[in-house]
Design an enzyme around this catalytic site. Structure first.
Site, mmCIF file in Angstrom:
data_model
loop_
_atom_site.group_PDB
_atom_site.id
_atom_site.type_symbol
_atom_site.label_atom_id
_atom_site.label_comp_id
_atom_site.label_asym_id
_atom_site.label_seq_id
_atom_site.Cartn_x
_atom_site.Cartn_y
_atom_site.Cartn_z
ATOM 1 N N CYS A 1 0.814 -1.235 0.000
ATOM 2 C CA CYS A 1 0.000 0.000 0.000
ATOM 3 C C CYS A 1 0.833 1.263 0.000
ATOM 4 O O CYS A 1 0.433 2.273 0.579
ATOM 5 C CB CYS A 1 -0.940 0.061 1.209
ATOM 6 S SG CYS A 1 -2.278 -1.085 1.131
ATOM 7 N N ASN A 2 2.020 1.212 -0.601
ATOM 8 C CA ASN A 2 2.852 2.419 -0.587
ATOM 9 C C ASN A 2 3.491 2.618 -1.953
ATOM 10 O O ASN A 2 4.673 2.355 -2.153
ATOM 11 C CB ASN A 2 3.914 2.292 0.517
ATOM 12 C CG ASN A 2 4.505 3.637 0.865
ATOM 13 O OD1 ASN A 2 4.910 4.389 -0.014
ATOM 14 N ND2 ASN A 2 4.552 3.951 2.139
#
Ligand SMILES: *Cc1c(COP(=O)(O)O)cnc(C)c1O
Length: 512
Positions: A399-400
């Site tokens: 998620c980055n």
């Protein structure tokens, strides 16, 4: 309730409070028995005393829906307001300067800010740091314009705003990808650089990762961010709840918010006219639509108390986890193949790599593994083997997107090409075009131990260190085609699962 606690250690060591955790872990965290949990950045486990204490609270009291006159309702209301104050205390935030709004998670906190900004006439401009979690990246879809900035842009990210505009600047206190911590003074710096004639500017600090293993001090309200989002479950394991902490000077932005729901209005007229009066006394009264997660909030109060009893405060958790992270990082960095090449390519920085010494790195080690032929190890394969060996660890894009792109040197076109070739969040293809598309992320928490760290390093060493050098013996290189017939197959070993034991079949030793 007998709770062993770290405070019993006379002095706390540079090596953290390891003996105290070892002593209590079996009793307090029985779910960790027989496993090595290294995904605290995803969520951390909850202690048994919290669950027992919560069950006891729930059965001993009658909690009603807040905001009515009954005793059960009043009890809920007073417990909620006590907890609210204790949450502010936890972050050293003066209740006269800040309010905390209970939300489902950190993402919901960011969305509430966006909901208000969306209603600003003329829209808002948005700037977010490249280390942001997807929850902050998504804000750009609501903005009139957006930019993603890196460290080098911090000084001029706010140059030339539109006059009369409204701008939101967001960044994480700690990257959830590699544990990198970003300076908290940036909020004050952005505020200083901002020219009042250019309209309004607000800062949003995503503290979901930072606050989970570090103190967060909002005592200086002048320099504090306007909005701070946290995920309480990442600090305490339970309850599943988040918080949005708002600085007084930024309350005004919520005057723009249009939606209201049960709990946030004093009077609503429906039939012949559409009119309503929002609640006004406290900011949270206007923002907590619908019934509050009453039981979660009561659990949060208990969670804060028990966490303090067990670990003696966030400063200690920070010292302990920092020590373990250093041990993990150094352990992985020291692993070498027989030909001398490193086994792990580590993306997380150490303290020595960080110019600003007031910043520590968070307890996350992001890395990839290479064979001695320099081939990247598949993340999916790694995860399967780690799972089989009872390690709990996260791999992939975590998620980055910005953090991953800069760690792995992926350009937008690389990522789009990978997407076209079938790469998806959670899918199994992970080395594309000869390069990894994600990372292995090992993250530590308050109740992690040296043994967890050492076992993980030993696991990587056992399965991924090539102990035989690849150098091809000169005798083989110079062998002529004719003499190949002198070679024979001694045995065949089939490895259906990479790095696990294989099936061996002996071939007849009959050389002709
Ligand atoms: C976990 C995390 C989030 C998202 O938190 P949720 O509770 O899932 O909304 C956002 N930012 C960072 C840095 C995180 O670590």
């Amino acid at each position: 309730m007998v709770v062993p606690n770290v405070n019993r250690m006379e002095e706390y060591q540079p090596t953290g409070y390891n003996p105290a955790v070892e002593e209590m872990r079996w009793e307090q965290y029985p779910m960790l028995d027989g496993t090595i949990y290294l995904d605290h950045a995803g969520t951390t486990p909850y202690p048994k005393s919290l669950m027992d204490g919560f069950a006891q609270e729930m059965t001993a009291n009658l909690f009603g829906n807040p905001h009515s006159a009954s005793a059960s309702s009043q009890l809920s209301t007073s417990r909620i307001e006590d907890t609210r104050l204790r949450v502010l205390q936890w972050f050293n935030a003066d209740p006269a300067e800040f309010d905390v709004v209970f939300v489902a998670n950190a993402t919901a906190g960011a969305k509430l800010v966006v909901e208000a900004l969306r209603a600003v006439s003329g829209g808002f401009d948005y700037a977010y740091h490249e280390a942001s979690h997807t929850s902050l990246v998504g804000v750009r879809e609501e903005a009139r314009s957006s930019i993603c900035f890196g460290d080098a842009d911090v000084d001029h990210v706010l140059e030339r705003p539109r006059s009369g505009s409204c701008t939101l600047v967001a960044y994480p206190g700690q990257s959830n990808m590699d544990g990198r911590r970003l300076p908290l003074f940036w909020s004050a710096k952005f505020r200083e650089n901002w020219s009042a004639t250019s309209g309004k500017m607000y800062t949003l600090l995503d503290a979901a990762a930072l606050a989970s293993t570090s103190p967060l001090d909002l005592s200086d309200s002048e320099s504090a961010p306007d909005f701070v989002v946290v995920s309480f479950y990442k600090i305490f394991g339970f309850p599943d709840l988040g918080g949005l902490i708002v600085r007084r000077q930024a309350y005004e932005i919520f005057d723009q918010r249009r939606y209201f729901g049960g709990g946030t209005v004093d009077m609503v007229v429906c039939l012949k006219e559409a009119w309503h009066a929002s609640k006004g006394q406290f900011l949270h009264d206007r923002l907590e639509d619908g019934t509050l997660p009453v039981h979660n909030i009561i659990a949060l109060d208990l969670a804060m108390k028990i966490h303090t009893t067990l670990f003696g405060g966030m400063a200690r958790v920070s010292a302990h986890t920092s020590y373990l992270a250093r041990r993990l990082r150094e352990g992985l960095a020291s692993l070498r193949h027989a030909n001398g090449t490193p086994v792990c390519m580590i993306y997380s920085k150490t303290r020595d790599d960080i110019p600003d010494k007031s910043l520590q790195a968070g307890p996350i080690v992001a890395f990839n593994i290479r064979s001695q032929h320099a081939a990247w190890v598949s993340l999916t394969e790694f995860e399967k083997l780690a799972t089989a060996k009872l390690f709990h660890i996260r791999t992939g894009g975590v998620c980055n997107p910005g953090g991953i792109a800069s760690a792995l040197g992926l350009e937008p076109w690389d990522m789009k090409r990978n997407f076209s070739s079938g790469l998806r969040c959670g899918a199994e293809n992970d080395v594309m075009g000869g390069r990894p598309t994600g990372v292995i992320r090992a993250s530590l928490g308050a109740m992690s131990t040296m043994e967890d760290v050492d076992k993980f390093i030993a696991f990587v060493e056992e399965f991924y260190c090539d102990s035989t050098p690849v150098n091809i013996p000169p005798s083989l290189v110079t062998q002529s085609a004719k003499s190949v017939s002198d070679l024979y197959v001694d045995s065949i070993i089939v490895y259906p699962i990479k790095s696990c034991g294989g099936y061996k079949s002996i071939v007849a030793r009959d050389k002709h």
